[in-house]
Enzyme design. Structure first.
Site, PDB file in Angstrom:
ATOM      1  N   LYS A 114     -10.960   9.506  13.559  1.00  0.00           N
ATOM      2  CA  LYS A 114     -12.094   8.641  13.228  1.00  0.00           C
ATOM      3  C   LYS A 114     -13.418   9.366  13.372  1.00  0.00           C
ATOM      4  CE  LYS A 114      -9.922   4.201  13.774  1.00  0.00           C
ATOM      5  NZ  LYS A 114      -9.671   3.016  14.574  1.00  0.00           N
ATOM      6  N   LYS A 199      -0.997   5.562   6.992  1.00  0.00           N
ATOM      7  CA  LYS A 199      -0.598   4.199   7.362  1.00  0.00           C
ATOM      8  C   LYS A 199      -1.481   3.169   6.659  1.00  0.00           C
ATOM      9  CE  LYS A 199      -3.524   3.488  11.317  1.00  0.00           C
ATOM     10  NZ  LYS A 199      -3.811   3.096  12.649  1.00  0.00           N
ATOM     11  N   LYS A 202      -6.708  -1.338   8.283  1.00  0.00           N
ATOM     12  CA  LYS A 202      -7.778  -2.312   8.016  1.00  0.00           C
ATOM     13  C   LYS A 202      -9.043  -1.617   7.543  1.00  0.00           C
ATOM     14  CE  LYS A 202      -6.949  -5.088  12.074  1.00  0.00           C
ATOM     15  NZ  LYS A 202      -7.278  -4.273  13.231  1.00  0.00           N
TER      16      LYS A 202
END
Ligand code: TYM
Length: 337
Positions: A114, A199, A202
């Site tokens: 991230k 994956k 969201k």
């Protein structure tokens, strides 16, 4: 009443909940809730670790709580709470952070992923200390099991190490929790439909890759139809590509079929038919959740009441743990005025 093992788990109210959240976490929570003493949390403080919209977070928090209930979490069996309603989460996070070596946090792959995509002058330090808050969530309730998807395995290992370190340095205080991953046999790592090496997420990736729990049925079907497969035409179970393997895995999770049954059903079947059958199963699972969700959100006062009761029940336990933690750490107790 016999004391049941304690379960704690949570989801961030950032982005929209999707099929990966359902199969990797929510469904296992629902199916096993009668076995445990459960806390299911909407982790709103975690949602502040990436840029957020202050005008949207309340609605998102209610939406996630309503999706928990709509998916089958029974507020009479399980305690539902919002993380920020129980301030002990943030307090314990600070204390644990003081005992957590920086090196442990620097090794977290989610942090590396991230933060790599962002400018370090602009990311908040909360993204770095995120796993310590997660450890606090879990340890506050003397949790035995944490049902999560595969992507949380490393955070759970860190939580165990923090608990062991605290117990070792300051005396036996915390239960050392165990991750509960893949108990349902399938669905602990659902991949993106358009980029099956990553994956389903969201916050990352394109809309086409994500089946959102609140997507209308025709959009769900269209996304499955466009799912990436490979240049072949039909399923070859010996060496399926990542995209085909993902579709089969989603079908297996939704249907409860064994590998053998999947083999018998899909070997040699054309990709178009496979996609339609997975879409049928997904829509059949999601539509009832949507119907119940609409009922629940038409009555926000009842939802808020459930969350209020959940926070009160959770806080009783959290306050007890914190009292012991403050004393172990050596802080001066406040005297009544
Ligand atoms: P979050 O909000 O990203 O995801 C919520 C849950 O869904 C699982 N999950 C998946 N499972 C299968 N396939 C996928 N593609 C997929 N994507 C997500 C996650 O593993 C998770 O179980 N750090 C946590 C939230 C958290 C938490 C906690 C969890 C904070 N405190 C304490 C457990 C206990 C997170 O970001 O989950």
């Amino acid at each position: 009443m016999v004391d049941r093992p304690v379960v704690f788990s949570g989801m961030q109210p950032s982005g929209d909940l999707h099929l990966g959240n359902l199969l990797g976490a929510l469904r296992p929570w629902v199916l096993e809730q009668h076995l445990f003493h459960n806390y299911f949390c909407v982790v709103d403080l975690h949602a502040l670790t990436l840029p957020w919209d202050p005008k949207a977070i309340q609605a998102k928090t209610r939406e996630v709580a309503a999706l928990y209930i709509a998916s089958g979490i029974d507020p009479k069996t399980s305690t539902l709470l919002v993380q920020s309603h129980v301030p002990e989460h943030a307090e314990l996070s600070w204390l644990l952070g003081c005992l957590t070596p920086m090196g442990w946090l620097e090794r977290m792959t989610q942090f590396k992923d991230k933060s790599r995509r962002r400018d370090s002058e602009r990311i908040g330090s909360g993204l770095f200390t995120y796993p310590v808050l997660m450890a606090a969530d879990i340890l506050l309730y003397q949790t035995n099991f944490v049902p999560v998807g595969e992507d949380q395995r490393q955070h759970l290992e860190l939580t165990r190490n923090i608990a062991i370190r605290f117990n070792h340095l300051l005396g036996e205080t915390f239960t050392v929790p165990e991750a509960r991953i893949g108990q349902m046999g399938a669905g602990s790592k659902v991949m993106s439909l358009d980029d099956p090496e990553r994956k389903m997420s969201k916050t990352d990736g394109s809309d086409a890759g994500v089946i959102r729990l609140l997507d209308p049925a025709d959009r769900i079907r269209a996304k499955f139809r466009r799912a990436k497969t490979d240049t072949g035409q039909a399923v070859e179970l010996d060496h399926p590509s990542a995209g085909v393997a993902n579709l089969l895995e989603i079908y297996r999770a939704l249907s409860g079929c064994t590998q053998e049954e999947i083999g018998a059903q899909f070997e040699g079947v054309g990709y178009g038919r496979l996609k339609d059958q997975v879409a049928d199963r997904a829509i059949a699972a999601i539509e009832p959740i949507q119907a119940r969700f609409r009922e629940l959100t038409s009555d926000p006062a009842t939802l808020d009441q459930i969350l209020g009761q959940g926070a009160a029940a959770a806080q009783e336990v959290a306050a007890r743990t914190m009292q012991e933690v403050r004393s172990r750490v050596g802080l001066l107790p406040a005297q009544p005025a």
